[in-house]
Motif scaffolding. Sequence first.
Motif, PDB file in Angstrom:
ATOM      1  N   LEU A  36       0.598  -1.272   0.051  1.00 46.27           N
ATOM      2  CA  LEU A  36       0.257   0.015   0.078  1.00 46.27           C
ATOM      3  C   LEU A  36       0.813   1.369  -0.037  1.00 46.27           C
ATOM      4  CD1 LEU A  36      -2.865   1.223   0.238  1.00 46.27           C
ATOM      5  CD2 LEU A  36      -2.559   1.127   2.712  1.00 46.27           C
ATOM      6  N   TRP A  37       1.711   1.178   0.828  1.00 47.32           N
ATOM      7  CA  TRP A  37       2.736   2.456   0.910  1.00 47.32           C
ATOM      8  C   TRP A  37       3.372   2.557  -0.510  1.00 47.32           C
ATOM      9  CZ3 TRP A  37       8.051   2.552   0.469  1.00 47.32           C
ATOM     10  CH2 TRP A  37       8.800   3.509   0.773  1.00 47.32           C
ATOM     11  N   ALA A  39       2.437   1.833  -3.281  1.00 47.58           N
ATOM     12  CA  ALA A  39       1.387   2.007  -4.558  1.00 47.58           C
ATOM     13  C   ALA A  39       1.165   3.656  -4.229  1.00 47.58           C
ATOM     14  CB  ALA A  39       0.092   1.148  -4.393  1.00 47.58           C
ATOM     15  N   THR A  40       0.968   3.951  -3.160  1.00 45.07           N
ATOM     16  CA  THR A  40       0.649   5.507  -2.908  1.00 45.07           C
ATOM     17  C   THR A  40       1.688   6.623  -2.573  1.00 45.07           C
ATOM     18  OG1 THR A  40       0.600   5.005  -0.460  1.00 45.07           O
ATOM     19  CG2 THR A  40      -1.329   4.695  -1.979  1.00 45.07           C
ATOM     20  N   THR A  41       2.867   6.022  -2.265  1.00 43.76           N
ATOM     21  CA  THR A  41       4.032   7.073  -1.799  1.00 43.76           C
ATOM     22  C   THR A  41       5.152   7.039  -2.759  1.00 43.76           C
ATOM     23  OG1 THR A  41       3.174   6.919   0.260  1.00 43.76           O
ATOM     24  CG2 THR A  41       5.216   8.136   0.132  1.00 43.76           C
ATOM     25  N   PHE A  42       5.299   5.904  -3.440  1.00 43.96           N
ATOM     26  CA  PHE A  42       6.594   5.560  -3.998  1.00 43.96           C
ATOM     27  C   PHE A  42       6.920   6.528  -4.931  1.00 43.96           C
ATOM     28  CE2 PHE A  42       9.674   3.551  -6.793  1.00 43.96           C
ATOM     29  CZ  PHE A  42      10.800   3.444  -5.911  1.00 43.96           C
ATOM     30  N   PRO A  43       6.008   7.228  -5.777  1.00 42.88           N
ATOM     31  CA  PRO A  43       6.523   8.211  -6.817  1.00 42.88           C
ATOM     32  C   PRO A  43       7.068   9.290  -6.094  1.00 42.88           C
ATOM     33  CG  PRO A  43       4.470   7.269  -7.353  1.00 42.88           C
ATOM     34  CD  PRO A  43       4.878   6.617  -5.966  1.00 42.88           C
ATOM     35  N   ASN A  44       6.474   9.873  -4.772  1.00 40.79           N
ATOM     36  CA  ASN A  44       6.968  10.853  -4.253  1.00 40.79           C
ATOM     37  C   ASN A  44       7.797  10.638  -3.159  1.00 40.79           C
ATOM     38  OD1 ASN A  44       5.345  12.281  -6.073  1.00 40.79           O
ATOM     39  ND2 ASN A  44       3.629  12.082  -4.693  1.00 40.79           N
ATOM     40  N   TYR A  45       8.690   9.627  -2.969  1.00 42.82           N
ATOM     41  CA  TYR A  45       9.418   9.270  -1.959  1.00 42.82           C
ATOM     42  C   TYR A  45      10.343  10.180  -1.351  1.00 42.82           C
ATOM     43  CZ  TYR A  45      12.204   6.502   1.201  1.00 42.82           C
ATOM     44  OH  TYR A  45      13.082   5.984   2.295  1.00 42.82           O
ATOM     45  N   GLY A  46      10.840  11.199  -2.263  1.00 43.04           N
ATOM     46  CA  GLY A  46      11.830  12.066  -1.765  1.00 43.04           C
ATOM     47  C   GLY A  46      11.059  13.053  -0.362  1.00 43.04           C
ATOM     48  N   ASP A  47      10.033  13.100  -0.516  1.00 46.51           N
ATOM     49  CA  ASP A  47       9.020  13.871   0.444  1.00 46.51           C
ATOM     50  C   ASP A  47       8.947  13.490   1.664  1.00 46.51           C
ATOM     51  OD1 ASP A  47       8.812  15.549  -1.854  1.00 46.51           O
ATOM     52  OD2 ASP A  47       6.647  14.806  -1.976  1.00 46.51           O
ATOM     53  N   ASN A  48       9.370  12.072   1.885  1.00 49.09           N
ATOM     54  CA  ASN A  48       8.975  11.446   3.235  1.00 49.09           C
ATOM     55  C   ASN A  48      10.644  10.973   3.778  1.00 49.09           C
ATOM     56  OD1 ASN A  48       6.264  11.808   3.483  1.00 49.09           O
ATOM     57  ND2 ASN A  48       6.093  10.077   1.947  1.00 49.09           N
ATOM     58  N   PHE A  49      10.719  11.074   4.859  1.00 48.53           N
ATOM     59  CA  PHE A  49      12.105  10.577   5.370  1.00 48.53           C
ATOM     60  C   PHE A  49      12.241   9.196   5.847  1.00 48.53           C
ATOM     61  CE2 PHE A  49      16.250  10.767   7.040  1.00 48.53           C
ATOM     62  CZ  PHE A  49      16.083   9.996   8.535  1.00 48.53           C
ATOM     63  N   LEU A  50      10.956   8.752   6.583  1.00 51.53           N
ATOM     64  CA  LEU A  50      10.981   7.358   6.879  1.00 51.53           C
ATOM     65  C   LEU A  50       9.343   7.001   6.617  1.00 51.53           C
ATOM     66  CD1 LEU A  50      12.426   5.564   8.700  1.00 51.53           C
ATOM     67  CD2 LEU A  50      10.976   6.277  10.633  1.00 51.53           C
ATOM     68  N   PRO A  51       9.515   5.660   5.765  1.00 52.07           N
ATOM     69  CA  PRO A  51       8.135   5.045   5.435  1.00 52.07           C
ATOM     70  C   PRO A  51       7.252   4.732   6.800  1.00 52.07           C
ATOM     71  CG  PRO A  51       9.886   4.003   4.542  1.00 52.07           C
ATOM     72  CD  PRO A  51      10.234   4.829   5.590  1.00 52.07           C
TER      73      PRO A  51
END
Length: 91
Positions: A36-37, A39-51
């Motif tokens: 789920l993470w 699918a929803t976050t991977f393209p914008n991963y640079g915005d998040n420090f820790l999944p």
Amino acid sequence: METPRNEFLWRKAKKRASFKMHLSAYLVVNAGLWLLWLATTFPNYGDNFLPWPVFPMLGWGIGLSMHYIGAYGNLDEKGLAEREYEKLLRQ
């Protein structure tokens, strides 16, 4: 004729089977959270420090490790109970 079941070993076997079911639920659910993470976050991963799936994994992992110790730990609960019983008899 069946031989009588050793209750101590039966309880230990039930604890171990329960731990194995807990572990499989942990793996399936956390794999789903990571998917789920992704699918929803991977393209914008640079915005998040820790999944975010790390947090449920850590919290649940602590409980899972306690369950493991209860099921497979080398705690001799039968011996502990016998020693406590002997203490009570001496009082």
